[in-house]
Design a protein around this motif. Sequence first.
Motif, mmCIF file in Angstrom:
data_model
loop_
_atom_site.group_PDB
_atom_site.id
_atom_site.type_symbol
_atom_site.label_atom_id
_atom_site.label_comp_id
_atom_site.label_asym_id
_atom_site.label_seq_id
_atom_site.Cartn_x
_atom_site.Cartn_y
_atom_site.Cartn_z
ATOM 1 N N GLU A 1 0.986 -15.201 0.877
ATOM 2 C CA GLU A 1 0.976 -14.084 -0.069
ATOM 3 C C GLU A 1 0.261 -12.869 0.515
ATOM 4 O O GLU A 1 0.658 -11.724 0.280
ATOM 5 N N ILE A 2 -0.770 -13.127 1.321
ATOM 6 C CA ILE A 2 -1.467 -12.009 1.957
ATOM 7 C C ILE A 2 -0.589 -11.389 3.039
ATOM 8 O O ILE A 2 -0.562 -10.164 3.220
ATOM 9 N N GLN A 3 0.148 -12.228 3.750
ATOM 10 C CA GLN A 3 1.081 -11.693 4.745
ATOM 11 C C GLN A 3 2.132 -10.807 4.096
ATOM 12 O O GLN A 3 2.471 -9.740 4.618
ATOM 13 N N ASP A 4 2.652 -11.250 2.923
ATOM 14 C CA ASP A 4 3.651 -10.435 2.215
ATOM 15 C C ASP A 4 3.048 -9.097 1.783
ATOM 16 O O ASP A 4 3.686 -8.040 1.912
ATOM 17 N N ALA A 5 1.803 -9.153 1.263
ATOM 18 C CA ALA A 5 1.156 -7.914 0.842
ATOM 19 C C ALA A 5 0.922 -6.986 2.038
ATOM 20 O O ALA A 5 1.121 -5.767 1.943
ATOM 21 N N MET A 6 0.515 -7.567 3.169
ATOM 22 C CA MET A 6 0.298 -6.758 4.373
ATOM 23 C C MET A 6 1.604 -6.155 4.869
ATOM 24 O O MET A 6 1.644 -4.995 5.298
ATOM 25 N N GLU A 7 2.677 -6.926 4.802
ATOM 26 C CA GLU A 7 3.981 -6.401 5.229
ATOM 27 C C GLU A 7 4.428 -5.252 4.325
ATOM 28 O O GLU A 7 4.972 -4.249 4.798
ATOM 29 N N ARG A 8 4.208 -5.421 3.000
ATOM 30 C CA ARG A 8 4.569 -4.323 2.086
ATOM 31 C C ARG A 8 3.731 -3.085 2.361
ATOM 32 O O ARG A 8 4.246 -1.954 2.332
ATOM 33 N N GLN A 9 2.437 -3.305 2.634
ATOM 34 C CA GLN A 9 1.567 -2.166 2.944
ATOM 35 C C GLN A 9 2.005 -1.483 4.238
ATOM 36 O O GLN A 9 2.042 -0.244 4.323
ATOM 37 N N MET A 10 2.330 -2.293 5.250
ATOM 38 C CA MET A 10 2.793 -1.720 6.515
ATOM 39 C C MET A 10 4.098 -0.965 6.323
ATOM 40 O O MET A 10 4.290 0.113 6.907
ATOM 41 N N LYS A 11 4.991 -1.512 5.490
ATOM 42 C CA LYS A 11 6.253 -0.824 5.222
ATOM 43 C C LYS A 11 6.012 0.504 4.520
ATOM 44 O O LYS A 11 6.628 1.536 4.862
ATOM 45 N N ALA A 12 5.090 0.481 3.521
ATOM 46 C CA ALA A 12 4.774 1.724 2.811
ATOM 47 C C ALA A 12 4.166 2.752 3.757
ATOM 48 O O ALA A 12 4.510 3.944 3.705
ATOM 49 N N GLU A 13 3.277 2.303 4.638
ATOM 50 C CA GLU A 13 2.675 3.227 5.596
ATOM 51 C C GLU A 13 3.720 3.769 6.566
ATOM 52 O O GLU A 13 3.689 4.951 6.929
ATOM 53 N N ARG A 14 4.646 2.893 6.982
ATOM 54 C CA ARG A 14 5.708 3.351 7.879
ATOM 55 C C ARG A 14 6.593 4.383 7.207
ATOM 56 O O ARG A 14 6.958 5.406 7.810
ATOM 57 N N GLU A 15 6.956 4.130 5.942
ATOM 58 C CA GLU A 15 7.760 5.106 5.201
ATOM 59 C C GLU A 15 6.994 6.410 5.012
ATOM 60 O O GLU A 15 7.577 7.497 5.083
ATOM 61 N N LYS A 16 5.685 6.290 4.773
ATOM 62 C CA LYS A 16 4.862 7.495 4.623
ATOM 63 C C LYS A 16 4.857 8.304 5.914
ATOM 64 O O LYS A 16 5.006 9.531 5.903
ATOM 65 N N ARG A 17 4.683 7.604 7.042
ATOM 66 C CA ARG A 17 4.703 8.313 8.332
ATOM 67 C C ARG A 17 6.052 8.969 8.581
ATOM 68 O O ARG A 17 6.124 10.100 9.073
ATOM 69 N N GLU A 18 7.124 8.254 8.226
ATOM 70 C CA GLU A 18 8.456 8.826 8.414
ATOM 71 C C GLU A 18 8.648 10.067 7.541
ATOM 72 O O GLU A 18 9.218 11.066 7.997
ATOM 73 N N SER A 19 8.181 9.989 6.276
ATOM 74 C CA SER A 19 8.308 11.159 5.400
ATOM 75 C C SER A 19 7.477 12.328 5.921
ATOM 76 O O SER A 19 7.905 13.492 5.862
ATOM 77 N N VAL A 20 6.284 12.001 6.435
ATOM 78 C CA VAL A 20 5.443 13.060 7.005
ATOM 79 C C VAL A 20 6.135 13.690 8.203
ATOM 80 O O VAL A 20 6.144 14.927 8.376
ATOM 81 N N LEU A 21 6.737 12.846 9.049
ATOM 82 C CA LEU A 21 7.442 13.376 10.218
ATOM 83 C C LEU A 21 8.636 14.232 9.803
ATOM 84 O O LEU A 21 8.885 15.284 10.401
ATOM 85 N N ARG A 22 9.365 13.764 8.770
ATOM 86 C CA ARG A 22 10.492 14.580 8.294
ATOM 87 C C ARG A 22 10.010 15.911 7.735
ATOM 88 O O ARG A 22 10.607 16.963 7.997
ATOM 89 N N ALA A 23 8.915 15.864 6.950
ATOM 90 C CA ALA A 23 8.374 17.114 6.399
ATOM 91 C C ALA A 23 7.922 18.049 7.509
ATOM 92 O O ALA A 23 8.171 19.258 7.460
ATOM 93 N N GLU A 24 7.275 17.490 8.518
ATOM 94 C CA GLU A 24 6.853 18.327 9.643
ATOM 95 C C GLU A 24 8.057 18.897 10.380
ATOM 96 O O GLU A 24 8.036 20.058 10.814
#
Length: 308
Positions: free
Chosen positions: A167-190
């Motif tokens: 369950e912690i691995q799943d939560a970490m994967e979701r967090q990593m996915k959210a961070e990756r999407e955030k970085r991608e959105s930041v890169l697109r905005a930039e």
Amino acid sequence: MPYVLLLLFLILMVMVVLNIKIVPQATVFVVERMGAYQATWETGVHFTIPFVDRVAKKVSLKEQVVDFNPQPVITKDNVTMQIDTVVFYQITDAKLFAYGVERPIAAIEHLTATTLRNIIGELELDNTLTSRDVINTKITATLDVATDKWGIKVNRVELKNIIPPREIQDAMERQMKAEREKRESVLRAEGEKRSQILVAEGEKESAILRAEAVREQKIREAQGEAEAIMMVQKALADSIKLLNEANPSSAVLTIKSLEAFQKAADGKATKIIIPSEIQSLAGLATSFKEVMTEPQAVELEGNKPSEM
């Protein structure tokens, strides 16, 4: 009898050959005599006494690596995880390694698991996941001190894998996915911001170029007009100069004045101020015209038929 002697000689030679020991590089032999420790043989050729000496242990002095199975550990915040370790060690004393502990590799494994549980038990999950170097250093220091009496030096210990619960691995994967999407959105905005900046800079440069073109055109027109005026003024100056050099008479000047007055009169001005000199010339011209036309009028009167 000769055959017996030959057989004895062959047996003796075989025993001599069997008791010749060659120790290879980076290896030592622990030798016992009559069951007691006798010596540690290093690289080279050695001989044992038949039925008395024996090689108790062959020890490699090279650095060795052992990969231990994952061990269950519990963090300070009661999270159970699996951690497997890799230990790099080297034997520094063959006698202590041979007689210091039974099954030394197993002893190192158990000591590593115990030390790992003690260290992880003082850390929370987040610190465990981000403090690998600290954990490695602490385990290495503890094992190195404990294995000195076994003739073993622990060079370093590495945490190979840290496996938290599913369950912690799943939560970490979701967090990593959210961070990756955030970085991608930041890169697109930039990227969009950079694109807008480039477009604005392009429009700015275009406007500057258009303004410079208009400015250059006006400058050229002004220069053309100035050159035209200068040419006219130069031509006028040249004509005046030529006129002065020709030393014209008053009659010529009078005619030039009349021509200038004629050009002025051809315009659309509603009021013309005539200098007195030109007015007198105009009166003279009128008198001259009347004189020229008067004889014609007299002649016409003379030719007029008489009334009956």
